[in-house]
Write an enzyme that holds these catalytic residues in place. Structure first.
Site, PDB file in Angstrom:
ATOM      1  N   HIS A  25       0.820  -1.223   0.000  1.00 12.51           N
ATOM      2  CA  HIS A  25       0.000   0.000   0.000  1.00 12.51           C
ATOM      3  C   HIS A  25       0.855   1.275   0.000  1.00 12.51           C
ATOM      4  CE1 HIS A  25      -3.935  -1.972   0.385  1.00 12.51           C
ATOM      5  NE2 HIS A  25      -3.217  -2.914   0.954  1.00 12.51           N
ATOM      6  N   ASP A  27       2.593   2.082  -2.739  1.00 10.14           N
ATOM      7  CA  ASP A  27       2.745   2.586  -4.121  1.00 10.14           C
ATOM      8  C   ASP A  27       1.877   3.810  -4.395  1.00 10.14           C
ATOM      9  OD1 ASP A  27       0.404   0.996  -4.230  1.00 10.14           O
ATOM     10  OD2 ASP A  27       0.974  -0.069  -6.075  1.00 10.14           O
ATOM     11  N   GLY A 111      -7.820 -13.666  -7.727  1.00 13.17           N
ATOM     12  CA  GLY A 111      -8.215 -13.158  -6.411  1.00 13.17           C
ATOM     13  C   GLY A 111      -7.338 -13.669  -5.284  1.00 13.17           C
ATOM     14  N   GLY A 113      -4.234 -12.360  -4.532  1.00  8.11           N
ATOM     15  CA  GLY A 113      -3.220 -11.374  -4.163  1.00  8.11           C
ATOM     16  C   GLY A 113      -1.944 -11.512  -4.979  1.00  8.11           C
ATOM     17  N   LEU A 114      -2.013 -12.232  -6.109  1.00  5.43           N
ATOM     18  CA  LEU A 114      -0.821 -12.416  -6.946  1.00  5.43           C
ATOM     19  C   LEU A 114      -0.941 -11.600  -8.228  1.00  5.43           C
ATOM     20  CD1 LEU A 114      -0.358 -16.272  -6.530  1.00  5.43           C
ATOM     21  CD2 LEU A 114       0.873 -14.456  -5.355  1.00  5.43           C
ATOM     22  N   SER A 115      -1.929 -10.707  -8.225  1.00  6.46           N
ATOM     23  CA  SER A 115      -2.034  -9.736  -9.289  1.00  6.46           C
ATOM     24  C   SER A 115      -2.392 -10.309 -10.657  1.00  6.46           C
ATOM     25  CB  SER A 115      -0.686  -9.025  -9.372  1.00  6.46           C
ATOM     26  OG  SER A 115      -0.900  -7.759  -9.729  1.00  6.46           O
ATOM     27  N   SER A 117      -4.955  -9.489 -12.138  1.00  5.42           N
ATOM     28  CA  SER A 117      -5.516  -8.369 -12.929  1.00  5.42           C
ATOM     29  C   SER A 117      -4.435  -7.668 -13.745  1.00  5.42           C
ATOM     30  CB  SER A 117      -6.208  -7.320 -12.057  1.00  5.42           C
ATOM     31  OG  SER A 117      -6.244  -7.653 -10.737  1.00  5.42           O
ATOM     32  N   ASP A 161       1.815  -3.386  -9.370  1.00  5.35           N
ATOM     33  CA  ASP A 161       1.525  -4.687  -9.980  1.00  5.35           C
ATOM     34  C   ASP A 161       1.852  -4.696 -11.465  1.00  5.35           C
ATOM     35  OD1 ASP A 161       0.570  -5.128  -7.494  1.00  5.35           O
ATOM     36  OD2 ASP A 161      -1.544  -5.181  -8.048  1.00  5.35           O
TER      37      ASP A 161
HETATM   38  C1  GLA Z   1      -2.962  -4.143  -4.994  1.00  4.11           C
HETATM   39  C2  GLA Z   1      -2.756  -2.927  -5.893  1.00  4.11           C
HETATM   40  C3  GLA Z   1      -1.324  -2.406  -5.822  1.00  4.11           C
HETATM   41  C4  GLA Z   1      -0.850  -2.221  -4.386  1.00  4.11           C
HETATM   42  C5  GLA Z   1      -1.177  -3.459  -3.555  1.00  4.11           C
HETATM   43  C6  GLA Z   1      -0.888  -3.254  -2.099  1.00  4.11           C
HETATM   44  O1  GLA Z   1      -2.242  -5.243  -5.456  1.00  4.11           O
HETATM   45  O2  GLA Z   1      -3.080  -3.233  -7.223  1.00  4.11           O
HETATM   46  O3  GLA Z   1      -1.219  -1.210  -6.552  1.00  4.11           O
HETATM   47  O4  GLA Z   1      -1.393  -1.066  -3.825  1.00  4.11           O
HETATM   48  O5  GLA Z   1      -2.540  -3.845  -3.668  1.00  4.11           O
HETATM   49  O6  GLA Z   1       0.457  -3.058  -1.886  1.00  4.11           O
END
Ligand code: GLA
Length: 374
Positions: A25, A27, A111, A113-115, A117, A161
């Site tokens: 958090h 970024d 979903g 937390g490995l991005s 998206s 991400d």
């Molecule tokens: C998500 C967001 C990122 C970052 C993280 C937390 O993955 O897409 O930009 O803020 O949460 O670090």
């Protein structure tokens, strides 16, 4: 879908998910992050279809959809917005994209937390850039993918991400300054330890709204502190002393959020030093400390993640652990001795399933390269 019957791809793109060692958090608060891509990826197969505007996208496991490049609009089907958002952003930069067909296949758990998206957005943008020779730079791909998430998906995410998905290098982590976008690839070698991810398999659906709330709370803190220190533009410009001076003017919640971010930025720099000195014990301690902040000050953890981090603490073969990513579930990242992986995975699976009645997933990851053509 009809087009799949005689679909010969011209181009195959692999776009990775990411882990973040530290700097959660930070970024969107213009701070530091330390992510890297992992080997779990989304694969795109693409071909021009000869039409001017008509596009077909099929994602394995989801229903395919077709759309017209002249009529791009937000869809009610959430995953389609990753595709449409990217096309909407590209259309603001160039009109060179024409009709195309695309299949998408993922081995990146959604979903978690490995991005997934960012992997989706960046992979598609990267692929279209190649297919239609758009001439977009890597950083443009990163930034347009981030904007797609803001405008079409609705999460006001930072840049970490997308940056990690595109810019990562095998065997390295990226130290990224989210204010200047300056970055360094830092080699890491953690032998005989490994990175073990435990997927809680929960993704609480408050994640997106709570994410945007955290961003607002940080902005509120900045606005309060700016009254005394007009040069402050973001939490990056705030020291602990400044925060203490304004403590009585803000709610406890806003104070805690700001305090977490100030410490988290310092933790990124401390972890980089620890990695450079191969001091993995300190790396681990920073992970535990960060998780405490994530859970108690920034309040983006959940009982499932806390349980797995607490379990890690009881195991002497684990140097450190914390929830990684946006929060409210997803995965915990554990730095664990290679010889302890099997026994810890067995214990964690058993205890987690006893407590939450959920079967977790455990898998190792390695710092990997960014989005590329296969
Ligand atoms: C998500 C967001 C990122 C970052 C993280 C937390 O993955 O897409 O930009 O803020 O949460 O670090």
């Amino acid at each position: 879908m009809q087009f799949l019957e005689n679909f010969t791809p011209e181009l195959t793109i692999s776009s990775p998910g990411r882990i973040n060692f530290i700097g959660e958090h930070t970024d969107y608060n213009m701070g530091y992050v330390l992510p890297t891509a992992i080997g779990n990826t989304i694969t795109f197969k693409l071909a021009k279809n000869g039409y001017q505007n008509s596009c077909n996208v099929h994602s394995v496991g989801y229903e395919g959809f077709s759309f017209d490049l002249d009529k791009i609009a937000i869809s009610d089907t959430e995953w389609q917005n990753y595709v449409l958002g990217v096309l909407n952003e590209i259309s603001k930069l160039t009109d060179k994209v024409k009709g195309f067909d695309c299949t998408i296949e993922s081995n990146l758990p959604l979903g978690s937390g490995l991005s997934s998206s960012a992997a989706m957005e960046c992979g598609l943008a990267f692929g279209l850039n190649e297919l239609f020779d758009l001439g977009l730079s890597k950083i443009t791909i990163v930034e347009l993918s981030q904007r797609a998430e803001h405008t079409y998906v609705g999460t006001q995410c930072g840049i970490m991400d997308q940056f990690a998905s595109v810019m990562s290098k095998e065997g390295h982590v990226i130290l990224l300054d989210c204010q200047s976008l300056e970055f360094q690839h830092i080699p890491i070698d953690i032998k005989p330890y490994k990175i073990l991810m435990l997927n809680t398999k929960v993704s609480h659906n408050l994640a997106s709204s709570e994410y945007n709330t955290r961003k607002k709370e940080c902005e509120e803190g900045v606005a309060i502190m700016r009254k005394k220190n007009p040069h402050i533009k973001s939490l990056r410009d705030v020291t602990s002393e400044m925060l203490e001076t304004s403590k009585n003017e803000m709610t406890k919640t806003v104070y805690n959020r700001c305090s977490f971010i100030i410490d988290e930025n310092q933790r990124v720099l401390d972890m980089v030093n620890a990695f450079k000195q191969n001091d993995l014990k300190t790396v681990g301690e920073i992970l535990y400390e960060a998780h405490h902040g994530i859970s108690k000050l920034y309040e983006v953890s959940c009982p499932e993640s806390d349980f797995l981090v607490n379990l890690a603490k009881t195991n002497p073969s684990i140097l450190g652990a914390r929830q990684t990513g946006g929060g409210f579930g997803g995965c915990t990242l554990n730095i664990i001795h290679k010889d302890a992986i099997n026994s810890f995975t067995a214990i964690a699976s058993r205890e987690y399933s006893k407590k939450f009645n959920i079967q977790l997933d455990a898998f190792e990851v390695q710092p990997s390269g960014g989005t590329c053509i296969l």
